[in-house]
Design an enzyme around this catalytic site. Structure first.
Site, PDB file in Angstrom:
ATOM      1  CB  CYS A   1       1.288  -2.817   4.266  1.00 29.23           C
ATOM      2  SG  CYS A   1       1.682  -2.490   2.537  1.00 29.23           S
TER       3      CYS A   1
ATOM      4  CG  HIS B   1       1.019  -6.841   4.839  1.00 31.20           C
ATOM      5  ND1 HIS B   1       0.001  -6.540   3.965  1.00 31.20           N
ATOM      6  CD2 HIS B   1       2.165  -6.427   4.237  1.00 31.20           C
ATOM      7  CE1 HIS B   1       0.502  -5.960   2.884  1.00 31.20           C
ATOM      8  NE2 HIS B   1       1.815  -5.884   3.031  1.00 31.20           N
TER       9      HIS B   1
ATOM     10  CG  ASN C   1       1.309  -6.028  -0.637  1.00 36.84           C
ATOM     11  OD1 ASN C   1       0.394  -5.453  -0.059  1.00 36.84           O
ATOM     12  ND2 ASN C   1       2.581  -5.838  -0.293  1.00 36.84           N
TER      13      ASN C   1
END
Length: 336
Positions: free
Chosen positions: A125, A261, A292
Site C-alpha cells: 500500500c 492511503h 482499500n
C-alpha cells in the site's frame, strides 16, 4: 565512463513534478450487503469499523495491466502527452499473480509505450508513494524524461471472501500519474522506511509453491492482524507525515490537501488530528466508495479530488502510504 559521469554531474540542475493524473475503476460496484453474504457481519458494522460502504471488483478482462493502461491513458491525456513520449513505466502492485512478463511491461504494451523501460515495484500500500520517489529521481537525474507511475490492484484475487477480518476492506482499480521535468521542485523528499517489528502483520502466509506440491492446500490469501496494524497506523502515520512536511520545508498551514492511503476512515481521522490539520485542508476519504485499493488508493483519491475541483493546480498536497512490511512513505507534492 569518467567523462560520461562528469557530463551528468555538470549539467544544469532540474527538478521533477506531476504533470497529470488519471484513474480507472471497474464497473462492478459491490456494496456491504453483498460482502455480508459470506461473512458474519452487517453493513452497519462494516461502515462503523472502516467507513467503507462500497468497493469495485474487476471482471475477468480487467487485469492489472489493462486497468493500469486505462488509468495511464487518462494521465497522459491530462499531461498533454502520448504513449510515445513515455520513457519509463513503473507499476506498483501487490496483487499481480503473474511473474513474467512483468505487469509494467504488459501495461506498456497495452498502452503502446513501445521502447519504454518498464518494471514492477512491490511495496504494497506504500507502493505508489515509493514509485513517485523513484520517478522523481529518474527525471531529476535526466535518466528519464517522462515516467508513468501507476498503482493497479485486483485485491479480489488475493482476499478470502469468507475471512471476516479482510473481506470487507479491499477493492480493485488503478490510478496513474505522469512525472516529468520542472524548473522548480514539485516532488518533496520522501520520508520512507519499513518497520520490520511488524513484518508479518499483513502477509501472504503461504507460498504459491505449496500449491504445486499439494493442490488441496488452501489458496494463499492475504491475511492481516487488523488490531496490530490499526494501533501501529494510529501512532505512526501522523508522525511520518510531520517528518515529510519538515523535509519539504513547509507546515500544515502551507498545504491545501491531504491524500493518505485509503485504509480506514478512523486511521485517516487520527492522522488529521495528530497533525492538527486546519479545517481548510481538503482530506481524501474515498475509502468510503472505493475500499482499500492498496497501491492504487492514493492516485485514485488524488484524481478524484482534482476532478471535483477540490485541489487547484499548483497546490501543495501531502501524501502518505503505508502497508505490508510494514512499509511507509510520505512526501509533499505540487498538484498538476
Amino acid at each position: 565512463m569518467t567523462s560520461m559521469i562528469t557530463e551528468i554531474e555538470s549539467s544544469p540542475s532540474r527538478y521533477a513534478r506531476l504533470l497529470g493524473v488519471g484513474s480507472y475503476r471497474p464497473g462492478r460496484v459491490v456494496g456491504n450487503e453483498e460482502i455480508c453474504r459470506f461473512i458474519d457481519s452487517d453493513s452497519a458494522w462494516i461502515e462503523a469499523r472502516s467507513g467503507i460502504m462500497t468497493r469495485h471488483f474487476a471482471e475477468p478482462g480487467e487485469t492489472v495491466p489493462v486497468m493500469a493502461a486505462r488509468a495511464a491513458e487518462k494521465a497522459l491525456s491530462a499531461a498533454g502527452l502520448t504513449p510515445a513520449d513515455v520513457s519509463c513505466v513503473t507499476l506498483c502492485t501487490m496483487s499481480y499473480l503473474h511473474q513474467a512478463p512483468p505487469a509494467a511491461a504488459a501495461c506498456a504494451a497495452e498502452l503502446g509505450a513501445r521502447g519504454a523501460a518498464a518494471f514492477d515495484l512491490g511495496a504494497a500500500c506504500a507502493g505508489f508513494s515509493h514509485g513517485l520517489a523513484v520517478a522523481g529521481s529518474l527525471v531529476a537525474s535526466r535518466q528519464a524524461e517522462y515516467v508513468l507511475v501507476v498503482g493497479a490492484e485486483r485485491m479480489s484475487d488475493i482476499v478470502d471472501p469468507y475471512d471476516r477480518s479482510t473481506a470487507f476492506i479491499f477493492g480493485d482499480g488503478a490510478g496513474a500519474a505522469v512525472v516529468g521535468p520542472a524548473d522548480e521542485p514539485g516532488i518533496g523528499r520522501a520520508v520512507w522506511g519499513t518497520d520490520t517489528d511488524h513484518l508479518r502483520a499483513i502477509e501472504q502466509s503461504r507460498s504459491f509453491a505449496e500449491l504445486r506440491e499439494d493442490r488441496l492446500v488452501r489458496w494463499p490469501f492475504l491475511e492481516m492482524a487488523g488490531q496490530e496494524v490499526f494501533r501501529w497506523a494510529i501512532g505512526a502515520v501522523g508522525e511520518v507525515c510531520e517528518r515529510a512536511l519538515r523535509a519539504a520545508g513547509v507546515t500544515v498551514h502551507d498545504i491545501e490537501a491531504f491524500i493518505p492511503h485509503q485504509a480506514n476512515v478512523r486511521i485517516i481521522d487520527a492522522a488529521v488530528k495528530a497533525m492538527g490539520l486546519p479545517a481548510s485542508v481538503e482530506v481524501a476519504r474515498t475509502v468510503r466508495d472505493d475500499g482499500n485499493v492498496s497501491g492504487a488508493s492514493i492516485p485514485l483519491a488524488l484524481d478524484t479530488l482534482i476532478a471535483a475541483g477540490r485541489i487547484r493546480p499548483g497546490a501543495l498536497v501531502l501524501t502518505a502510504g503505508f502497508g505490508s512490511g510494514l512499509s511507509y512513505s510520505a512526501q509533499v507534492l505540487v498538484a498538476p
